[in-house]
Scaffold this active site. Sequence first.
Site, mmCIF file in Angstrom:
data_model
loop_
_atom_site.group_PDB
_atom_site.id
_atom_site.type_symbol
_atom_site.label_atom_id
_atom_site.label_comp_id
_atom_site.label_asym_id
_atom_site.label_seq_id
_atom_site.Cartn_x
_atom_site.Cartn_y
_atom_site.Cartn_z
ATOM 1 N N HIS A 102 -29.493 16.318 -8.485
ATOM 2 C CA HIS A 102 -30.731 17.083 -8.358
ATOM 3 C C HIS A 102 -30.943 17.625 -6.946
ATOM 4 O O HIS A 102 -30.679 16.969 -5.951
ATOM 5 C CB HIS A 102 -31.927 16.205 -8.752
ATOM 6 C CG HIS A 102 -32.142 15.032 -7.837
ATOM 7 N ND1 HIS A 102 -32.897 15.105 -6.680
ATOM 8 C CD2 HIS A 102 -31.684 13.757 -7.908
ATOM 9 C CE1 HIS A 102 -32.904 13.921 -6.087
ATOM 10 N NE2 HIS A 102 -32.185 13.091 -6.807
ATOM 11 N N ASP A 103 -31.383 18.866 -6.901
ATOM 12 C CA ASP A 103 -31.811 19.520 -5.659
ATOM 13 C C ASP A 103 -30.691 19.739 -4.653
ATOM 14 O O ASP A 103 -30.962 20.038 -3.484
ATOM 15 C CB ASP A 103 -32.958 18.740 -5.001
ATOM 16 C CG ASP A 103 -34.144 18.561 -5.929
ATOM 17 O OD1 ASP A 103 -34.755 19.577 -6.286
ATOM 18 O OD2 ASP A 103 -34.443 17.409 -6.313
ATOM 19 N N GLY A 146 -28.341 13.268 -4.536
ATOM 20 C CA GLY A 146 -29.426 14.231 -4.488
ATOM 21 C C GLY A 146 -29.615 14.884 -3.130
ATOM 22 O O GLY A 146 -29.453 14.258 -2.082
#
Length: 260
Positions: A118-119, A136
């Site tokens: 994520h991200d 992340g």
Amino acid sequence: MHSPLAVIHPEAQIGNNVIIDPFAVIERDVVIGDNCRIYPHVTILDGARIGSDCNIFPGAVVAGIPQDLKFAGEKSTAEIGNHTTLRECATVNRGTASKERTIVGNNCLIMAYSHVAHDCVVHDNVIIGNASQLAGEVEIEDYAIVAGGSLVHQFTHISKHVMIQGGSRVGKDIPPYTLIGRDPIAYCGINIVGLRRRGFTNAQIFLIQDIYRTLYTRGLNNTQALHAIETEYGPSVERDLILNFIKTSQRGIVRGSIDD
């Protein structure tokens, strides 16, 4: 051409000349650009935004929800640029409230069994080797190569034109143009082969080498080395990129080799 054995939500936005093979699954909130090939057993979930001329190989999953306990179901995306390939069983998760999107740029190769969490922001022309894992909010800049089996800690920043040895555990920021290896990881020189392939001149390569000698081999601490680099070398794209990267590093940069 869409196989009748693929499961495609009628509201998914599919471009022209897209081939979708049997047993692929494409959910509603998905955008796929022109001339893509979606191989069998690919899963493309809500929030996926895929550019044109991409190849996504069997078993890959795009836009799975984040593996982050803080994720609360917020709307987010996983964005794949143009001319990018995801090989077998690669995974790219959606973003969280932190940045709201995960990005893989143009002309990237994400090899088999690799994970982009994520991200993350993976810029253009990046290669992620087989079974490498990005935690992340990692950022990897243009033309970097992370060789197979590498593990990259969350929030790590890897700069441009870097080459990281396979099997590395990356927990520090990696400054531009460097060759990183050993266990624990260390600066092992500059990425001369990669720089030559990218058209860097001998003068540019010698300048980069000399700057890193100042940083890593003169016995200076980082503050002293930054001052020396700033005063002893005139402004240039290469010098300024190195200086700015080190000054803005949040995790601290990788150490020098113990053999230096």
